[in-house]
Write a protein that holds these residues in place. Structure first.
Motif, PDB file in Angstrom:
ATOM      1  N   UNK A 269       0.804  -1.219   0.000  1.00 26.74           N
ATOM      2  CA  UNK A 269       0.000   0.000   0.000  1.00 26.74           C
ATOM      3  C   UNK A 269       0.834   1.264   0.000  1.00 26.74           C
ATOM      4  N   UNK A 270       2.160   1.108   0.220  1.00 30.22           N
ATOM      5  CA  UNK A 270       3.073   2.225   0.172  1.00 30.22           C
ATOM      6  C   UNK A 270       3.082   3.052   1.448  1.00 30.22           C
ATOM      7  N   UNK A 271       3.891   4.098   1.491  1.00 31.87           N
ATOM      8  CA  UNK A 271       4.875   4.462   0.467  1.00 31.87           C
ATOM      9  C   UNK A 271       6.134   3.595   0.546  1.00 31.87           C
ATOM     10  N   UNK A 272       6.957   3.685  -0.482  1.00 27.14           N
ATOM     11  CA  UNK A 272       8.237   2.987  -0.516  1.00 27.14           C
ATOM     12  C   UNK A 272       9.354   3.997  -0.284  1.00 27.14           C
ATOM     13  N   UNK A 273      10.211   3.697   0.694  1.00 26.74           N
ATOM     14  CA  UNK A 273      11.341   4.576   1.006  1.00 26.74           C
ATOM     15  C   UNK A 273      12.614   3.735   0.947  1.00 26.74           C
ATOM     16  N   UNK A 274      13.525   4.134   0.108  1.00 32.49           N
ATOM     17  CA  UNK A 274      14.821   3.466  -0.007  1.00 32.49           C
ATOM     18  C   UNK A 274      15.895   4.435   0.455  1.00 32.49           C
ATOM     19  N   UNK A 275      16.707   3.993   1.401  1.00 24.00           N
ATOM     20  CA  UNK A 275      17.810   4.810   1.900  1.00 24.00           C
ATOM     21  C   UNK A 275      19.120   4.098   1.593  1.00 24.00           C
ATOM     22  N   UNK A 276      19.993   4.787   0.887  1.00 23.57           N
ATOM     23  CA  UNK A 276      21.314   4.253   0.558  1.00 23.57           C
ATOM     24  C   UNK A 276      22.367   5.096   1.258  1.00 23.57           C
ATOM     25  N   UNK A 277      23.359   4.420   1.808  1.00 23.87           N
ATOM     26  CA  UNK A 277      24.408   5.110   2.552  1.00 23.87           C
ATOM     27  C   UNK A 277      25.754   4.673   1.988  1.00 23.87           C
ATOM     28  N   UNK A 278      26.584   5.653   1.643  1.00 25.44           N
ATOM     29  CA  UNK A 278      27.893   5.391   1.043  1.00 25.44           C
ATOM     30  C   UNK A 278      28.984   6.073   1.854  1.00 25.44           C
ATOM     31  N   UNK A 279      30.175   5.507   1.877  1.00 26.73           N
ATOM     32  CA  UNK A 279      31.278   6.194   2.562  1.00 26.73           C
ATOM     33  C   UNK A 279      31.668   7.451   1.801  1.00 26.73           C
ATOM     34  N   UNK A 280      31.904   8.512   2.536  1.00 27.17           N
ATOM     35  CA  UNK A 280      32.317   9.769   1.895  1.00 27.17           C
ATOM     36  C   UNK A 280      33.828   9.790   1.722  1.00 27.17           C
ATOM     37  N   UNK A 281      34.253  10.080   0.510  1.00 26.63           N
ATOM     38  CA  UNK A 281      35.662  10.344   0.237  1.00 26.63           C
ATOM     39  C   UNK A 281      35.745  11.668  -0.489  1.00 26.63           C
ATOM     40  N   UNK A 282      36.672  12.522  -0.040  1.00 27.87           N
ATOM     41  CA  UNK A 282      36.800  13.824  -0.673  1.00 27.87           C
ATOM     42  C   UNK A 282      37.279  13.681  -2.106  1.00 27.87           C
ATOM     43  N   UNK A 283      36.818  14.571  -2.931  1.00 29.93           N
ATOM     44  CA  UNK A 283      37.180  14.530  -4.344  1.00 29.93           C
ATOM     45  C   UNK A 283      38.669  14.793  -4.552  1.00 29.93           C
ATOM     46  N   UNK A 284      39.286  15.584  -3.672  1.00 28.57           N
ATOM     47  CA  UNK A 284      40.714  15.877  -3.818  1.00 28.57           C
ATOM     48  C   UNK A 284      41.536  14.603  -3.638  1.00 28.57           C
ATOM     49  N   UNK A 285      41.102  13.707  -2.709  1.00 25.07           N
ATOM     50  CA  UNK A 285      41.806  12.432  -2.529  1.00 25.07           C
ATOM     51  C   UNK A 285      41.698  11.596  -3.793  1.00 25.07           C
ATOM     52  N   UNK A 286      40.499  11.602  -4.411  1.00 27.91           N
ATOM     53  CA  UNK A 286      40.285  10.825  -5.623  1.00 27.91           C
ATOM     54  C   UNK A 286      41.137  11.356  -6.759  1.00 27.91           C
ATOM     55  N   UNK A 287      41.247  12.688  -6.866  1.00 21.94           N
ATOM     56  CA  UNK A 287      42.073  13.266  -7.928  1.00 21.94           C
ATOM     57  C   UNK A 287      43.536  12.945  -7.701  1.00 21.94           C
ATOM     58  N   UNK A 288      43.939  12.935  -6.425  1.00 19.89           N
ATOM     59  CA  UNK A 288      45.319  12.613  -6.148  1.00 19.89           C
ATOM     60  C   UNK A 288      45.687  11.213  -6.557  1.00 19.89           C
ATOM     61  N   UNK A 289      44.681  10.310  -6.560  1.00 19.25           N
ATOM     62  CA  UNK A 289      44.930   8.931  -6.947  1.00 19.25           C
ATOM     63  C   UNK A 289      44.858   8.737  -8.443  1.00 19.25           C
ATOM     64  N   UNK A 290      44.588   9.842  -9.175  1.00 18.60           N
ATOM     65  CA  UNK A 290      44.584   9.739 -10.625  1.00 18.60           C
ATOM     66  C   UNK A 290      43.204   9.554 -11.222  1.00 18.60           C
ATOM     67  N   UNK A 291      42.134   9.721 -10.452  1.00 20.29           N
ATOM     68  CA  UNK A 291      40.792   9.582 -10.982  1.00 20.29           C
ATOM     69  C   UNK A 291      40.371  10.853 -11.681  1.00 20.29           C
ATOM     70  N   UNK A 292      39.309  10.790 -12.461  1.00 22.66           N
ATOM     71  CA  UNK A 292      38.865  11.985 -13.159  1.00 22.66           C
ATOM     72  C   UNK A 292      38.481  13.070 -12.197  1.00 22.66           C
ATOM     73  N   UNK A 293      38.702  14.338 -12.521  1.00 22.34           N
ATOM     74  CA  UNK A 293      38.364  15.446 -11.636  1.00 22.34           C
ATOM     75  C   UNK A 293      36.869  15.648 -11.585  1.00 22.34           C
TER      76      UNK A 293
END
Length: 397
Positions: A373-397
């Protein structure tokens, strides 16, 4: 006669109230000590047989598979010993993580042969026989000769039993459990990547590639008719032009399915707003982020919302939906809600189960609340990593 018993819940410096020496717990300890001999004899014979047979046949085809099967059996012996200690000694020990599933015989064989739980159980059963003989003998003699001090002897002997069970039959530590989880998650990631590659190959073969083949054939025919029948050639060129537009659109859709340019250039707010426009129900998008997360985390969040909105379009019967994205401490949270019929489940083989597996593979969490009968609630949780760390590893900016 009374005595004090140290608590068995890990709080070693707290003493419970005194208890009678020959109470129910004492008789359980005595039963455990008397059972040590037959139980340890069975375990000792089993592990010696497994080790000798596996060792002798190690140079043959069946040696290592037999040893692997023996280690799986040792795991079951450990489970029975934990159950006995739980029932008679009050020792509460978590079960070790099951072995991750592996596709193929050789990966399964190698994983089983290096299983630390199985080898620790083998060691436990190997050293238990002399201890079983000792405890059985002392307890049996004390029943007829040393009756007044038997409860104290039983307490001391079973304390050693508890220590052995904890040391050799417990999960070694959180690291072992975590390794097992990561190995399982790695399998999910590999399977998901393989499925995505097959999907891309199928879309290229059945879509843009087929259109480009037809385009080449059409232009070839138009070239032949260019002089003798210019009008027919012009018609063919016009049709080819339409095929080019369709092929380009299919290639754009395919590229968007791999990694949309708007996500790379403008972030989650713009990308999710773009996805929301393709949903068959009105979607309100709210993104409250001061900074952008790492590209990999951003991509997972995008595709999670994209698939959830597709499910809403196809299955929910909803009239409205909402998407909210925000950061809480070191986690990125995504919540998708719709007012549809509900009843969604995390059953095997469903899209929801696939999303949960993908999020789990990166230390994420997936929560589904969908009453009928609803409603449907989906909660997704992801680890936060700063974008600067990702760029430092060579990932796309």
């Amino acid at each position: 006669m009374t005595e004090r018993l140290f608590s068995d819940d890990g709080d070693g410096d707290r003493l419970p109230p005194p208890r009678f020496a020959y109470d129910r717990a004492t008789w359980k300890e005595i039963a455990h000590l008397l059972a040590n001999l037959p139980v340890s004899l069975v375990g000792f014979v089993y592990v010696v047989t497994v080790l000798l047979t596996g060792g002798v046949l190690a140079l043959t085809v069946i040696g290592f598979p037999m040893l692997a099967g023996g280690l799986l059996g040792a795991r079951q012996l450990g489970r029975l010993e934990r159950a006995r200690a739980r029932k008679l000694l009050g020792v509460r020990i978590e079960e070790p993580s099951p072995l991750p599933r592996r596709s193929g015989f050789m990966p399964w064989l190698w994983m089983t042969l290096k299983d630390p739980v199985g080898w620790r159980t083998v060691l436990y059963e190997f050293i238990r026989l002399p201890w079983g003989v000792l405890t059985f003998t002392v307890t049996l003699i004390s029943l007829f000769v040393l009756w007044p001090v038997l409860p104290f002897l039983a307490r001391g002997l079973t304390s050693a039993d508890r220590a052995m069970v904890r040391a050799l039959l417990s999960p070694s530590d959180e690291l072992e459990r975590r390794i097992a989880e990561l190995e399982s998650d790695r399998g999910v990631v590999v399977d998901t990547a393989a499925a995505d590659l097959r999907r891309i190959e199928r879309d290229l073969h059945d879509g843009a590639q087929a259109r480009l083949v037809n385009l080449a054939m059409g232009l070839g025919l138009a070239k032949e008719k260019l002089i003798e029948d210019p009008d027919a050639a012009a018609t063919m060129v016009a049709e080819a032009h339409g095929e080019v537009k369709l092929a380009l659109q299919e290639l754009r859709d395919l590229a968007r399915g791999i990694h949309p340019a708007v996500l790379t250039d403008r972030g989650l707010d713009a990308a999710l707003s773009s996805v929301a426009t393709r949903c068959t129900v009105p979607v309100k998008v709210t993104v409250d982020l001061v900074a952008r997360p790492a590209a990999a985390i951003e991509g997972i969040a995008y595709f999670t919302v994209s698939e959830l909105l597709q499910n809403i379009s196809k299955h929910s019967g909803a009239r409205a939906a909402s998407v909210e994205v925000w950061r809480s401490a070191d986690r990125l949270l995504v919540q998708v809600e719709d007012d549809g019929r509900g009843g969604a489940r995390l059953a095997d083989g469903t899209g929801m189960k696939g999303l949960a597996d993908r999020l789990g593979a990166v230390d994420g969490l997936f929560a589904l609340d969908s009453p009928v009968g609803g409603p449907t609630v989906v909660t997704a949780e992801l680890p936060w990593r700063d974008r600067t760390e990702d760029q430092g590893a060579g990932s796309p900016p």
